[in-house]
Motif scaffolding. Structure first.
Motif, PDB file in Angstrom:
ATOM      1  N   ASP A 116     -13.313   2.826   4.500  1.00  0.00           N
ATOM      2  CA  ASP A 116     -13.636   2.723   3.071  1.00  0.00           C
ATOM      3  C   ASP A 116     -14.147   1.325   2.730  1.00  0.00           C
ATOM      4  O   ASP A 116     -15.130   1.171   1.992  1.00  0.00           O
ATOM      5  CB  ASP A 116     -12.381   3.039   2.250  1.00  0.00           C
ATOM      6  CG  ASP A 116     -12.647   3.054   0.758  1.00  0.00           C
ATOM      7  OD1 ASP A 116     -13.443   3.885   0.291  1.00  0.00           O
ATOM      8  OD2 ASP A 116     -12.051   2.225   0.036  1.00  0.00           O
ATOM      9  N   SER A 117     -13.506   0.303   3.268  1.00  0.00           N
ATOM     10  CA  SER A 117     -13.910  -1.082   3.009  1.00  0.00           C
ATOM     11  C   SER A 117     -15.240  -1.409   3.680  1.00  0.00           C
ATOM     12  O   SER A 117     -16.172  -1.928   3.052  1.00  0.00           O
ATOM     13  CB  SER A 117     -12.831  -2.053   3.514  1.00  0.00           C
ATOM     14  OG  SER A 117     -11.630  -1.925   2.781  1.00  0.00           O
ATOM     15  N   PHE A 131      -8.289  -5.812   0.968  1.00  0.00           N
ATOM     16  CA  PHE A 131      -9.398  -4.852   0.893  1.00  0.00           C
ATOM     17  C   PHE A 131     -10.289  -5.107  -0.308  1.00  0.00           C
ATOM     18  O   PHE A 131      -9.785  -5.361  -1.391  1.00  0.00           O
ATOM     19  CB  PHE A 131      -8.838  -3.423   0.834  1.00  0.00           C
ATOM     20  CG  PHE A 131      -7.843  -3.140   1.924  1.00  0.00           C
ATOM     21  CD1 PHE A 131      -8.227  -3.229   3.257  1.00  0.00           C
ATOM     22  CD2 PHE A 131      -6.530  -2.829   1.633  1.00  0.00           C
ATOM     23  CE1 PHE A 131      -7.312  -2.996   4.278  1.00  0.00           C
ATOM     24  CE2 PHE A 131      -5.615  -2.594   2.630  1.00  0.00           C
ATOM     25  CZ  PHE A 131      -6.000  -2.677   3.967  1.00  0.00           C
ATOM     26  N   PRO A 132     -11.614  -5.066  -0.090  1.00  0.00           N
ATOM     27  CA  PRO A 132     -12.314  -4.661   1.131  1.00  0.00           C
ATOM     28  C   PRO A 132     -12.673  -5.783   2.111  1.00  0.00           C
ATOM     29  O   PRO A 132     -13.116  -5.503   3.218  1.00  0.00           O
ATOM     30  CB  PRO A 132     -13.616  -4.068   0.577  1.00  0.00           C
ATOM     31  CG  PRO A 132     -13.928  -4.927  -0.611  1.00  0.00           C
ATOM     32  CD  PRO A 132     -12.578  -5.235  -1.226  1.00  0.00           C
ATOM     33  N   LYS A 167      -9.026   5.415   4.686  1.00  0.00           N
ATOM     34  CA  LYS A 167      -8.955   5.025   3.277  1.00  0.00           C
ATOM     35  C   LYS A 167      -8.886   3.512   3.057  1.00  0.00           C
ATOM     36  O   LYS A 167      -9.106   3.052   1.933  1.00  0.00           O
ATOM     37  CB  LYS A 167      -7.770   5.713   2.604  1.00  0.00           C
ATOM     38  CG  LYS A 167      -7.932   7.234   2.559  1.00  0.00           C
ATOM     39  CD  LYS A 167      -6.791   7.901   1.814  1.00  0.00           C
ATOM     40  CE  LYS A 167      -7.004   9.415   1.741  1.00  0.00           C
ATOM     41  NZ  LYS A 167      -5.899  10.094   1.010  1.00  0.00           N
ATOM     42  N   HIS A 168      -8.571   2.773   4.108  1.00  0.00           N
ATOM     43  CA  HIS A 168      -8.589   1.313   3.992  1.00  0.00           C
ATOM     44  C   HIS A 168      -9.747   0.695   4.781  1.00  0.00           C
ATOM     45  O   HIS A 168     -10.573  -0.007   4.220  1.00  0.00           O
ATOM     46  CB  HIS A 168      -7.264   0.703   4.453  1.00  0.00           C
ATOM     47  CG  HIS A 168      -6.158   0.810   3.449  1.00  0.00           C
ATOM     48  ND1 HIS A 168      -6.384   0.768   2.086  1.00  0.00           N
ATOM     49  CD2 HIS A 168      -4.810   0.951   3.595  1.00  0.00           C
ATOM     50  CE1 HIS A 168      -5.236   0.880   1.434  1.00  0.00           C
ATOM     51  NE2 HIS A 168      -4.267   0.988   2.329  1.00  0.00           N
ATOM     52  N   THR A 185       0.830  -1.206   0.000  1.00  0.00           N
ATOM     53  CA  THR A 185       0.000   0.000   0.000  1.00  0.00           C
ATOM     54  C   THR A 185       0.862   1.252   0.000  1.00  0.00           C
ATOM     55  O   THR A 185       1.963   1.257   0.545  1.00  0.00           O
ATOM     56  CB  THR A 185      -0.927   0.022   1.233  1.00  0.00           C
ATOM     57  OG1 THR A 185      -1.692   1.231   1.226  1.00  0.00           O
ATOM     58  CG2 THR A 185      -0.148  -0.051   2.539  1.00  0.00           C
ATOM     59  N   VAL A 227      -4.860   5.072   7.049  1.00  0.00           N
ATOM     60  CA  VAL A 227      -5.168   3.637   7.069  1.00  0.00           C
ATOM     61  C   VAL A 227      -6.590   3.433   7.594  1.00  0.00           C
ATOM     62  O   VAL A 227      -7.383   2.676   7.032  1.00  0.00           O
ATOM     63  CB  VAL A 227      -4.146   2.854   7.926  1.00  0.00           C
ATOM     64  CG1 VAL A 227      -4.602   1.409   8.126  1.00  0.00           C
ATOM     65  CG2 VAL A 227      -2.767   2.875   7.267  1.00  0.00           C
TER      66      VAL A 227
END
Length: 234
Positions: free
Chosen positions: A59-60, A84-85, A55-56, A44, A52
């Motif tokens: 977001d997921s 992800f996701p 956005k990870h 990443t 983290v």
């Protein structure tokens, strides 16, 4: 690794989600392993704790607001990369039965290590999607397929829809500006039909989830070889 619990809980709430101490603890372990492993393996470009988180992880997990993920469902993440996701979603909804699929073995090894450290049960498979989807034990066996990938919708649909059983869904995390109408012919051939095209924001940034319903069985000739998928999209 993650910011303190209260900060994370508020960030979850601002995005329509809840956060328990147990989920936080497992995400924190995941985040630390992600950043540490990223020093020796390209997983990443996002390594700052707040990024983290947003956005990870958020977001997921936010996709669960727009598609029904329930205990007992079988879900496969196609081209999972650093997980992800689907791995954060599994941490959030522990009763899911998940398969993490990627063509790079060192990513699968990383994900297996994360699952072991966090006590998560997951099937981690090193294989190309177009090959695994031809195997009877995986073909049209899943309630949901997920993908957070850069492939255009026609290509992504051919990789993912063969895993989904009739009546299931394919959840594609896409760029807000992509013209998904280009996937019309692919979806028709693969037995899919767009059910939702959700546009939303995560901390002010545009996000999009396309939910495709599997309306009919996928013809056995799909997916084709990877070279054909890329050079001659459906």
């Amino acid at each position: 690794m993650l910011p303190e619990f209260e900060f994370c809980r508020k960030a979850f709430e601002e995005n329509g989600l809840s956060l328990t101490a147990e989920v936080y603890e497992k995400l924190d372990i995941y985040a630390e392993m992600l950043v540490e492993t990223n020093k020796v393996m390209n997983l990443t470009a996002i390594t700052e704790p707040e990024e983290v988180l947003i956005k990870h992880f958020i977001d997921s997990i936010a996709i669960t607001r727009f598609a029904k993920f329930e205990d007992g469902m079988k879900v496969i993440d196609v081209g999972t990369g650093a997980g992800f996701p689907l791995l954060p979603v599994k941490i959030y909804i522990p009763g899911l039965k998940i398969t993490l699929l990627d063509g790079l073995n060192k990513r699968i090894k990383f994900l297996s290590d994360v699952c072991e450290k966090t006590g998560i049960e997951a099937e981690c498979i090193h294989e190309r999607a177009e090959l695994l989807a031809k195997k009877e034990e995986y073909r049209e066996k899943y309630d949901i397929a997920t993908a957070r990938a850069v492939s255009a919708m026609p290509e992504l649909s051919e990789y993912c829809l063969p895993f989904v059983k009739k009546g299931g869904i394919f959840c594609a995390m896409k760029g807000p500006s992509e013209d998904i109408r280009t996937a019309g012919n692919a979806l028709k051939l693969l037995g899919g039909k767009i059910e939702k095209d959700e546009h939303y924001e995560i901390n002010g940034e545009q996000r999009r989830l396309v939910v495709v319903k599997k309306a009919a069985v996928c013809p056995p000739k799909y997916p084709r070889a990877s070279g054909k998928i890329k050079s001659k999209p459906l």
